[in-house]
Write a protein that holds these residues in place. Structure first.
Motif, PDB file in Angstrom:
ATOM      1  N   ARG A  94      88.412  18.374 -18.190  1.00 21.63           N
ATOM      2  CA  ARG A  94      88.471  18.135 -16.695  1.00 21.63           C
ATOM      3  C   ARG A  94      87.918  17.014 -16.167  1.00 21.63           C
ATOM      4  O   ARG A  94      88.099  16.143 -15.270  1.00 21.63           O
ATOM      5  CB  ARG A  94      88.486  19.318 -16.039  1.00 21.63           C
ATOM      6  CG  ARG A  94      89.641  20.180 -16.305  1.00 21.63           C
ATOM      7  CD  ARG A  94      89.417  21.636 -15.559  1.00 21.63           C
ATOM      8  NE  ARG A  94      88.748  21.981 -14.351  1.00 21.63           N
ATOM      9  CZ  ARG A  94      88.123  22.765 -13.563  1.00 21.63           C
ATOM     10  NH1 ARG A  94      88.078  23.990 -14.352  1.00 21.63           N
ATOM     11  NH2 ARG A  94      87.815  22.804 -12.470  1.00 21.63           N
ATOM     12  N   GLY A  95      86.769  16.600 -16.742  1.00 22.16           N
ATOM     13  CA  GLY A  95      85.803  15.575 -16.476  1.00 22.16           C
ATOM     14  C   GLY A  95      86.412  14.090 -17.212  1.00 22.16           C
ATOM     15  O   GLY A  95      85.763  13.205 -16.897  1.00 22.16           O
ATOM     16  N   GLY A  96      87.545  14.382 -18.025  1.00 23.63           N
ATOM     17  CA  GLY A  96      87.899  12.885 -18.581  1.00 23.63           C
ATOM     18  C   GLY A  96      87.838  12.791 -19.807  1.00 23.63           C
ATOM     19  O   GLY A  96      88.063  11.660 -20.318  1.00 23.63           O
ATOM     20  N   SER A  97      86.991  13.696 -20.790  1.00 24.94           N
ATOM     21  CA  SER A  97      86.911  13.514 -21.997  1.00 24.94           C
ATOM     22  C   SER A  97      88.267  13.904 -22.682  1.00 24.94           C
ATOM     23  O   SER A  97      89.017  14.659 -22.654  1.00 24.94           O
ATOM     24  CB  SER A  97      85.686  14.256 -22.811  1.00 24.94           C
ATOM     25  OG  SER A  97      84.648  13.778 -22.084  1.00 24.94           O
ATOM     26  N   SER A  98      88.843  12.809 -23.795  1.00 20.04           N
ATOM     27  CA  SER A  98      90.180  13.289 -24.446  1.00 20.04           C
ATOM     28  C   SER A  98      89.930  13.804 -25.633  1.00 20.04           C
ATOM     29  O   SER A  98      90.764  14.180 -26.667  1.00 20.04           O
ATOM     30  CB  SER A  98      90.971  12.022 -24.249  1.00 20.04           C
ATOM     31  OG  SER A  98      90.211  10.974 -25.355  1.00 20.04           O
TER      32      SER A  98
END
Ligand code: APR
Length: 232
Positions: A94-98
């Protein structure tokens, strides 16, 4: 792009309001680890264990990624970032790490009691249906259980994690007491020439010389480290 590999633990999510395990007042003070995080505890009282993880899962709905998670997400603009986390929450995603490897499982998923690692029976729960009950069955007919690696169980993702750590250009450790193996042992696979940064407000003992210690919380630590990494 340089490859950054990040090993995270419970302290990564502390500023989001999720309790750590071993700090005083942490989860293992409140709930006996043998009861809620071992296969023996689960077989002795599955209801108690389902309830414990139902509560943890619902907590996900009330928390958000902190600045530390978000900075790790943003670093993907400049580096190839792989997160290897011991955390079972979904705050890195959810913090943007893929690219996130969950060594100890994921709260948002459930699996079969008889074959926990059989991918055919691993299922993602919808947020409006986060409660697992006795009698809810996996595809093989056994009770659905949390997709969590308990103490005494194998850690199937450790091999892929080791391969990734071996290829790191930069290694970052955030918010783990480095007490639990095999996760803590990943540090041994970091090549000697690779810089290692450790972010934790407390002193953490690691068996490697030359580690750059940033004695701060996850958000402030990542703010400082991002600046440094982008200057280099
Ligand atoms: N920022 C960064 N680190 C923090 C913060 C913060 N704001 N607050 C606390 N910490 C640090 C603590 O100082 C400690 O070193 O986070 C670490 C948490 O350590 P543990 O509670 O032992 O958690 P962790 O290392 O993730 O535990 C590993 O053990 O209980 C099992 O499976 C569970 O994945 C977990 C594993």
């Amino acid at each position: 792009m340089k490859k950054i590999v990040v090993l995270t633990g419970a302290g990564m999510s502390a500023e989001s309001g999720i309790d750590t395990f071993r700090d005083s007042g942490g989860l293992w003070d409140k709930y006996p680890v043998e009861q809620v995080a071992t296969p023996e505890g689960y077989h002795a009282n599955p209801q108690l264990v389902l309830d414990f993880y139902n509560t943890r899962r619902k907590e996900l709905l009330t928390v958000s990624p902190n600045e530390g998670h978000k900075i790790l997400g943003e670093l993907e603009k400049h580096f190839k970032v792989t997160i290897i986390t011991q955390n079972v929450d979904d705050l890195h995603e959810r913090g943007g790490s893929s690219d996130v490897i969950h060594l100890h499982g994921e709260l948002t998923k459930v699996c079969s009691t008889d074959s926990p690692n059989d991918s055919r029976f691993i299922k993602e729960l919808e947020p409006d249906n986060y409660e697992v009950k006795m009698g809810d069955l996996a595809g093989d007919g056994s009770q659905l259980r949390p997709y969590i690696v308990w103490f005494g169980e194998p850690v199937p993702k450790i091999e892929v994690a080791i391969d990734i750590v071996r290829k790191a250009d930069i290694f970052i450790i955030i918010g783990t007491s480095m007490n639990v193996y095999p996760a803590a042992g990943l540090l041994h696979y970091v090549p000697q020439s690779v810089p290692v940064y450790l972010i934790d407000p407390k002193q953490v003992n690691v068996s490697r010389a030359g580690v750059h210690i940033i004695q701060k919380g996850a958000s402030e630590g990542m703010r400082l480290l991002k600046k440094k990494l982008l200057q280099e």
